[in-house]
Design a protein around this motif. Sequence first.
Motif, PDB file in Angstrom:
ATOM      1  N   ILE A 138       7.431  -6.144 -11.461  1.00 57.73           N
ATOM      2  CA  ILE A 138       7.387  -6.701  -9.796  1.00 57.73           C
ATOM      3  C   ILE A 138       8.483  -7.637 -10.116  1.00 57.73           C
ATOM      4  N   LEU A 196      -1.065  -4.927  -8.490  1.00 56.27           N
ATOM      5  CA  LEU A 196      -1.133  -4.962  -7.315  1.00 56.27           C
ATOM      6  C   LEU A 196      -2.821  -4.947  -6.592  1.00 56.27           C
ATOM      7  N   ASN A 197      -3.127  -4.095  -8.246  1.00 54.61           N
ATOM      8  CA  ASN A 197      -5.238  -4.472  -7.693  1.00 54.61           C
ATOM      9  C   ASN A 197      -5.565  -5.273  -7.572  1.00 54.61           C
ATOM     10  N   ASN A 198      -4.645  -6.481  -7.473  1.00 48.92           N
ATOM     11  CA  ASN A 198      -5.561  -8.177  -7.371  1.00 48.92           C
ATOM     12  C   ASN A 198      -5.222  -8.028  -5.696  1.00 48.92           C
ATOM     13  N   VAL A 199      -4.628  -7.259  -5.190  1.00 52.39           N
ATOM     14  CA  VAL A 199      -4.859  -7.729  -3.552  1.00 52.39           C
ATOM     15  C   VAL A 199      -5.976  -7.036  -3.982  1.00 52.39           C
ATOM     16  N   ALA A 224       3.752 -11.800  -1.807  1.00 50.83           N
ATOM     17  CA  ALA A 224       2.937 -11.701  -2.257  1.00 50.83           C
ATOM     18  C   ALA A 224       1.972 -12.850  -1.442  1.00 50.83           C
ATOM     19  N   GLU A 233       4.231  -2.378 -14.951  1.00 52.38           N
ATOM     20  CA  GLU A 233       4.546  -1.905 -13.435  1.00 52.38           C
ATOM     21  C   GLU A 233       5.353  -3.214 -13.817  1.00 52.38           C
ATOM     22  N   SER A 241      -2.117 -14.812  -4.309  1.00 48.92           N
ATOM     23  CA  SER A 241      -0.947 -13.755  -4.488  1.00 48.92           C
ATOM     24  C   SER A 241      -1.219 -12.830  -5.924  1.00 48.92           C
ATOM     25  N   TYR A 242      -1.410 -11.594  -5.145  1.00 44.61           N
ATOM     26  CA  TYR A 242      -0.794  -9.870  -6.567  1.00 44.61           C
ATOM     27  C   TYR A 242       0.009 -10.488  -8.103  1.00 44.61           C
ATOM     28  N   ASP A 243       0.692 -11.574  -7.183  1.00 38.30           N
ATOM     29  CA  ASP A 243       1.468 -11.756  -8.347  1.00 38.30           C
ATOM     30  C   ASP A 243       1.423 -12.611  -9.643  1.00 38.30           C
ATOM     31  N   VAL A 251       0.996 -11.196   1.998  1.00 42.66           N
ATOM     32  CA  VAL A 251      -0.069 -10.644   1.791  1.00 42.66           C
ATOM     33  C   VAL A 251      -1.139 -11.095   1.878  1.00 42.66           C
ATOM     34  N   GLN A 259      -1.380  -4.105 -14.044  1.00 41.88           N
ATOM     35  CA  GLN A 259      -1.511  -3.392 -13.136  1.00 41.88           C
ATOM     36  C   GLN A 259      -1.624  -4.233 -11.349  1.00 41.88           C
TER      37      GLN A 259
END
Lengths: 583, 143
Positions: free
Chosen positions: A502, A366-369, A403, A500, A391-393, A406, A364
């Motif tokens: 990415i 995007l939770n890293n954002v 990323a 998920e 970055s979330y990735d 963001v 998951q």
Amino acid sequence: MLRGGKDAYWGKKARSMVEGRSKRGTLYDGRAAERARKGLEQWEETVYREWTEGHPGRGGDFQTASGIPVKPLYTPDDVADYPSQGFPGVYPFLRGIYPDMYRGRLWTMRMFSGFGTPEDTNKRLKMLLDHGETGLSIAFDMPTLYGYDCDHERAHGEVGRCGVNVSSLRDMEVVFRGIPLGKVSTSMTINAPATVLTCMYAGVAKKQGVPTSQLRGTVQADMLKEYIAQKEWAYPPEAHLRLVRDLMVFSTREMPLWNYISISGYHIREAGSSAVQELAFTLADGFGYVELGLEAGLKVEQFAPRLSFFFNSTMDFFEEIAKFRAARRIWATVLREKYGVKDKRSLHMRFHTQTSGASLTWQQPLNNVVRTAIEALAAVLGGTQSLHTNSYDEAWALPTEQAAEVALRTQQVIAEETGVPNVIDPLGGSYYVEWLTEQMEEEAYKYFDRIDAAGGLLKAVKTGYLQREIAENSYRLSKRVEEGKDSVVGVNKYAKAEKEPIDTLKIDFRAQRAQMKRMATVKRERDEAKVRGALAKLEKAFENDDANAMYPMLEAVVRYATLGEVMGVGRKVWGSYKEPMIL
Amino acid sequence: MPKKATALQRKIRILVAKPGLDGHDRGALVLARAFRDAGMEVIYSGLLPSPEQVAQMAMDEDVDVVALSLLNGAHMTTFPKVKKILEKKGGGGIVVVGGGIIPEEDKPKLLRLGITGLYGPGSSFEEIVEHVRRRVSKERRKE
């Protein structure tokens, strides 16, 4: 601290943290504390007990990430005999090093980037400058970090993978093409070859017509933490420390605005240490460098303002804030008490913070954002001077452009929308945060005493003492997650079966091919005899412990001796290093 | 028959290795401890061995498994290299598993080469240990 031997200061200090506390002035007068204690006792026996008897609660052991148990509530009574907090810009700087903190100027948003070829990185740096970033920060690939050229056998498959490849001054010229070095400040995450990269930066400046005295930036050059945690070295510790010494002396003379050591807890934390260990080992390293500078005949006031720190910010929000606050107070206190520093600028602990890569999950993503935002907020509440947000990735690959954007926007939202920067040290006076700050400090002083008693940093590193402390903690943390005592959303809680996917950044072999081609051109075009002559001079300087190797190194670099050739001279003189078994 | 049962129950010997230029040893050190606590005999390569040295270590130590950890993005070159050298040295029966920062799209190729597991950060010990056990017992049944 560096070379050990029982120094009475550390032991005394560790003990006086508890025993002599009230001598440092008190936060609350006796009556306020007394009132709080009485009120608390009554509350605990009535309201709290009645409530909790009817509500079993979440259970579990309530403790910080470092394992410090925490109570349900903190009151003035918990901090009554703690020293007063003082004021920002005033010794010992608990509340911040500048009188106005972010009301004067926001922290520097410094995004670490670098990948592929020097051309790729040059493009990314310009993109970040266009998006409002205020300081550059360069990541190098593994061959560069270990001091091998792109065409070395060990570099195969690694060129440009997790940072930019720089194999000679020519590459460095491309990284900074169109970026005026007199106007930007550049941080370079480079350690074992930090001397060489500093020479390259000076070389580029020369070509741009910028005097070295104007160059602003940072090389990490923190070799102690390499042996403790990041483990990217070329030579034995003594040889690397000698080079750090040469860098300190050279920069003091030639590049007075250059921050030549960024004393780094980041990697110590990423390697699995606790917040307490990060704080203690990093500051111990800092004192080690102070002693190294003194051994080189420099005055503390000459070099202390050029030492900066680099911390991690991870998920235990309040513990992180307490860590930052404690770090400032310890640094100023020890520099003044033990090393006799009076100059205020020398007592300032300036630090950069990066959010934790190890806290990011590939599940998951995007939770890293969210994680990064919380960690970044802790760094700001802790008074950081500059910040990198991950970055979330990054649990998947190097960040994509989107990323990375963001991540930068996350800082901008904190800066522009939350109101947090409008008040200095807004959590100062929180009973919990003040209590925790003091806990962190106490534990750090205990570690200083233990490290010193174990023979000092150099020995603690060579026997593997510090590495083992970290490995044990890291295993403790992993087991807590495995047993469900600590939760990671999307991993051991609220996990989903489906992945998920990415988009991730792909690095192919193009970088390696391009770099090898340029390397061949550089070698063809340079004046070979002059390169050989410069390298021979460098070898002599390496062999003579009293020489400063920076001058012959700079000459070799501007004649386009490659990174691998320069580092190779050291390998010939000093050999390599095998660390003690940590298992 | 009894002989086979012993072979299947023999303690698993596992080499935890970090081939290549990569100092990120947190995962490797944690897993070494987890394998040890799961009753395996663990050998750790230390840092920075070449693929050749890892394969030689595996042969010398007569291990059942080589567990490779890389977080530097070089797994597509380094993992297959270790596997290939192992096969050349007659260690084709040694199970090779890997992990680290491994993008999804790299996985099919590694799996085709027989390099399995490919766990990332945050994977559970239980799952990893179970994977190693399963692969070893499958390999031992071939013996």
